[in-house]
Write an enzyme that holds these catalytic residues in place. Structure first.
Site, PDB file in Angstrom:
ATOM      1  N   ASP A  56       0.827  -1.193   0.000  1.00  0.00           N
ATOM      2  CA  ASP A  56       0.000   0.000   0.000  1.00  0.00           C
ATOM      3  C   ASP A  56       0.869   1.253   0.000  1.00  0.00           C
ATOM      4  O   ASP A  56       2.072   1.185  -0.119  1.00  0.00           O
ATOM      5  CB  ASP A  56      -0.982  -0.045   1.172  1.00  0.00           C
ATOM      6  CG  ASP A  56      -2.355   0.398   0.723  1.00  0.00           C
ATOM      7  OD1 ASP A  56      -3.341  -0.266   1.008  1.00  0.00           O
ATOM      8  OD2 ASP A  56      -2.413   1.461   0.067  1.00  0.00           O
ATOM      9  N   THR A  57       0.160   2.356   0.040  1.00  0.00           N
ATOM     10  CA  THR A  57       0.712   3.692   0.120  1.00  0.00           C
ATOM     11  C   THR A  57       1.976   3.788   0.986  1.00  0.00           C
ATOM     12  O   THR A  57       2.070   3.101   1.986  1.00  0.00           O
ATOM     13  CB  THR A  57      -0.398   4.554   0.764  1.00  0.00           C
ATOM     14  OG1 THR A  57      -1.590   4.324   0.029  1.00  0.00           O
ATOM     15  CG2 THR A  57      -0.056   6.000   0.785  1.00  0.00           C
ATOM     16  N   VAL A  58       2.873   4.690   0.617  1.00  0.00           N
ATOM     17  CA  VAL A  58       4.036   4.973   1.469  1.00  0.00           C
ATOM     18  C   VAL A  58       3.979   6.442   1.910  1.00  0.00           C
ATOM     19  O   VAL A  58       3.255   7.239   1.310  1.00  0.00           O
ATOM     20  CB  VAL A  58       5.369   4.724   0.731  1.00  0.00           C
ATOM     21  CG1 VAL A  58       5.414   3.313   0.177  1.00  0.00           C
ATOM     22  CG2 VAL A  58       5.600   5.750  -0.376  1.00  0.00           C
TER      23      VAL A  58
END
Lengths: 384, 384
Positions: free
Chosen positions: B211-213
């Site tokens: 997922d998103t960082v």
């Protein structure tokens, strides 16, 4: 689960706006006719028993179709001379939201936003895929086309007036850039000791001639839908998305067991995004029945907040509030229940054009609200 | 005017995350190495005296460059097999914000977001033109190219793993659609009396693998920059913009005279947009010094709120809080002033990978935080 009925009498209501900005007196008659017609078109829907969503879409379509407004046909052009629109819709009973941003070649951007909102209303699909709440650019267009939203040649949304306005603004911009370049050269050669004037304080003579349009409608089940649609800032960068597409910024609807609220916002998108203006107005007016005071607070904060750079701060809002009351001395008495219903508008811009109509009214009420000299905001409203 | 110094000791700090989702144990070692390296790369910047913006960008670049994460290289693919990324950055001292949405062919989307943020920091330009806070699609790419942000062939951002994952997810989706079609036919022929199972409760076995960082960095002047960058949901519709690009949703930084906050959020974008999660976390933690309790409240509301459809609700957040204190008995004593500094992380997903480092630390601290069976959230934190 949301209730089958939201608070609201079986008397429907619609209000619209044609933007916060500056409307030249010579356009007032045409604008008043336009917003009245938009109200009427939505009210015809409501009286025939359609939903608030359908009525708000019809009224917004009417405003988008007019070359007088900065939405759909006649939108402001980007710096490259193209049309890119933003729009969004929100349903008060379900909280469903849909936005489209930077879309070209969609005759009615609000129809795209409503198509996205319908997906959000349905919730996760096959394999748990979460439907989008914001679609932009070409991808948004493909989605809209698949949903039956009318796609047109982008060129057909450019009017003679919007093309002429674009040419004038481009000329002013190029001249200002040239002047700024010459000043910079003089400063380099130290011929010019004066600091150059702050060009950010200047603006196009008609940059706020037209702005965002929007609608709030309440149907006979009490549900509220709010919409907003905009062509954005004149000479904006392609791909720029303004408040009209952004959750919490351009529009808000919320139905609680006792109070229902809908609002639609217009003005400078970036400023409205940073203050999440629609959500802020609605949340305050849900907590307090003093709409004027709530609006005054939110606008005062908008004018003062450090998050926004620059002195010129443009916003306008229409808000509809419907409250179930136990107070026997006030409000409409319908089906043995008492409702207090109000419509309010507020703006910091020179003018703001609004209209509203209840199903109990014979015809719409329409105003071009103007800012008195020396004042920083207008807040005005009516009981319904 | 914002102060020259925000509250914060002349000791710099950085924390990063590699997404809230499910990280298979066999990936933990590689992930822990990655987030540690990202921390170190940002900390090297901070120690050499750069700004929090520069450090957060460096650390986020490091995370985007890894095929292990769902950002930049190795992003989830859209249903059409393309890469479209979202990213945003926010500066605590100025409140400047920049986002890019649905961008293809930008190696480091966060660099695009930072370029937009720089424009917002400068404020209105010639003729009062308001710089954008959100740019999307092709227009965003043109802007980024003009600002010197590295443009690459979109294909070069697709890894063997992301291509294989896309193929697997497409196969699962097509099979589910076929099953659903057959069930619908049977229902039409009344051969099947059972209601079809709710396919929205199913999901891809690895949909939350990556997922998103994001990153939060505080420099030696006390200023905070937060970032977030994401490839979005697997098989998303082209043009879909998630929380990573949206103001108030994916990231928030705010420096007040006594408290500075930065946070970065990961999870299901549409859910995070609807709760404006980053802003909500930051605002609560500005008001209260009980970060754990504030996070518990915000996550509880996230899990309960009617605005979101569907049971599976995914969010993860890292938050850094730095408060100037008069309490002699606690906190760091630097330059005669006392500071309480904390880093917290919270998630509703099976795992969340974080790392943090103060300039006083010899090396980063890194964790794969995991949800214990039967629990709905993890909230954990450390004093710095």
């Amino acid at each position: 689960m949301p209730p089958d009925r939201s608070p609201g009498p079986p008397v429907s209501f619609i209000c619209v706006h044609a933007g916060a900005g500056y409307h030249h007196p010579r356009t007032h008659t045409a604008l008043l006719t336009l917003v009245s017609e938009a109200c009427l078109s939505g009210m015809r829907n409501l009286l025939s028993g359609t939903t608030s969503c359908s009525a708000a879409t019809t009224a917004t379509n009417h405003l988008e179709s007019s070359p007088l407004t900065n939405a759909g046909l006649g939108s402001n052009l980007t710096i490259q001379g193209t049309v890119e629109c933003d729009a969004s819709a929100m349903c008060g009973r379900t909280g469903a939201f849909g936005g489209v941003g930077a879309v070209s070649g969609i005759r009615h951007p609000i129809c795209g936003a409503v198509a996205v909102m319908r997906g959000d209303m349905q919730g996760p699909g096959i394999c748990g895929l979460v439907p989008p709440v914001l679609l932009v650019g070409e991808g948004a267009k493909t989605f809209c086309a698949a949903q039956g939203v009318e796609i047109v040649q982008m060129r057909s949304l450019i009017t003679d007036e919007s093309q002429t306005r674009w040419e004038r603004h481009m000329r002013i911009l190029r001249e200002a850039e040239q002047q700024e370049g010459e000043r910079a050269k003089k400063r380099q050669r130290k011929e010019c000791r004066d600091k150059s004037p702050d060009l950010s304080e200047q603006s196009f003579p008609e940059s706020h001639l037209n702005d965002t349009v929007g609608c709030v409608a309440q149907d006979s089940t009490g549900n509220i839908t709010s919409t907003v649609s905009s062509g954005g800032i004149s000479l904006k960068h392609p791909g720029r998305v303004g408040e009209a597409a952004i959750y919490g910024a351009g529009t808000w609807s919320e139905c609680t067991p006792t109070v229902s609220i809908g609002c639609s916002v217009s003005g400078t998108g970036e400023q409205i995004i940073k203050t999440l203006f629609a959500r802020e107005c609605a949340k305050r007016c849900l907590k307090s029945d003093d709409v004027a005071e709530s609006l005054r607070e939110v606008i005062r904060e908008f004018l003062d907040i450090d998050l926004i750079k620059g002195k010129e701060r443009n916003v306008g809002v229409i808000i509809y509030r419907c409250e179930l009351t136990a107070d026997e001395s006030i409000g409409d008495d319908v089906d043995g229940k008492k409702y207090i219903r109000e419509v309010w508008w507020a703006h910091t811009t020179k003018s703001f054009c609004v209209a509203w109509m209840s199903s109990a009214d014979k015809k719409p009420h329409a105003r071009v609200s103007t800012l008195a000299p020396g004042h920083v905001m207008v807040i005005d409203g009516r009981p319904i």
